[in-house]
Design an enzyme around this catalytic site. Structure first.
Site, PDB file in Angstrom:
ATOM      1  N   ASP A  74       0.732  -1.131  -0.140  1.00 47.08           N
ATOM      2  CA  ASP A  74      -0.212  -0.009  -0.016  1.00 47.08           C
ATOM      3  C   ASP A  74       1.004   1.311  -0.027  1.00 47.08           C
ATOM      4  O   ASP A  74       2.068   1.414   0.491  1.00 47.08           O
ATOM      5  CB  ASP A  74      -0.922   0.222   1.322  1.00 47.08           C
ATOM      6  CG  ASP A  74      -1.995   1.165   1.037  1.00 47.08           C
ATOM      7  OD1 ASP A  74      -2.966   1.080   0.348  1.00 47.08           O
ATOM      8  OD2 ASP A  74      -1.882   2.327   1.875  1.00 47.08           O
ATOM      9  N   THR A  75       0.245   2.267  -0.631  1.00 43.97           N
ATOM     10  CA  THR A  75       1.240   3.521  -0.694  1.00 43.97           C
ATOM     11  C   THR A  75       0.175   4.619  -0.448  1.00 43.97           C
ATOM     12  O   THR A  75      -1.008   4.772  -1.045  1.00 43.97           O
ATOM     13  CB  THR A  75       1.681   3.873  -2.089  1.00 43.97           C
ATOM     14  OG1 THR A  75       2.613   2.640  -2.517  1.00 43.97           O
ATOM     15  CG2 THR A  75       2.575   5.080  -2.082  1.00 43.97           C
TER      16      THR A  75
END
Length: 202
Positions: A74-75
């Site tokens: 996830d970013t």
């Protein structure tokens, strides 16, 4: 079998630099941050929940193997302690890019690798600093029309046209794009997947 728990074409492309064969199994989860949740805690939780959702989806497949390894990531873009998600409108994009204009922000990317039973789990969190030049509203409107910001955290893509806003960056470029290759290679090795060995068999 390695399973990538993501629909992101960027993560798929980056992972293909490390591993020749893997299955893509996107996992839809609620990505709403919890009340007063720290950004690092949030991105790690998102990766873990994506991995868990992909495992459940994988188990429902008729020919699901028992030795699958799952990779999720996830970013998030964080400025002034605020997590900037994906814009849903031009107004969202304007708000986000105005906040990023002329200042530095963080791009935090998490990794989660786990087995099918979820009793071998490794997580990692990578923080990068990105500095933007001043951006005008005219540029933001033009950028929005390009279609690039739609599904990007913080409303920009460093690997695309959004790079023209970036004055400087410190840390891992691949992590800002969506998958930190250095860390991913190290963790994959812990699960018996060795990227250099994999690619040398082509």
């Amino acid at each position: 079998m390695l399973v990538l728990a993501s629909a992101s074409p960027r993560r798929k492309e980056l992972l293909s630099l490390l591993v020749k064969e893997f299955e893509v199994l996107p996992a839809d989860i609620d990505e709403t941050p919890k009340y007063q949740e720290e950004a690092k805690d949030y991105v790690v939780r998102m990766a873990v929940e994506k991995a868990k959702a992909a495992i459940e989806k994988y188990k429902r497949q008729p020919n699901a193997g028992l030795s699958a390894i799952f990779l999720a990531s996830d970013t998030s873009v964080v400025v002034g302690g605020q997590i900037l998600g994906k814009p849903s409108s031009l107004d969202d994009s304007l708000s986000m890019l105005r906040q990023l204009s002329g200042r530095s922000h963080q791009v935090i990317t998490s990794l989660c690798l786990c087995n099918l039973e979820f009793d071998h789990v490794v997580t990692k969190c990578i923080v990068n600093d990105v500095s933007f030049r001043d951006i005008s509203d005219v540029e933001i409107h033009q950028y929005w029309k390009s279609g690039e910001p739609y599904d990007k955290a913080g409303s920009y893509a460093i690997q695309g046209m959004g790079s023209i806003f970036v004055r400087s960056m410190s840390g891992s470029y691949s992590a800002v794009v969506g998958l930190p290759l250095y860390e991913a290679a190290q963790i994959l090795a812990q699960f018996g997947i060795h990227p250099l060995e994999e690619m040398s068999h082509e």
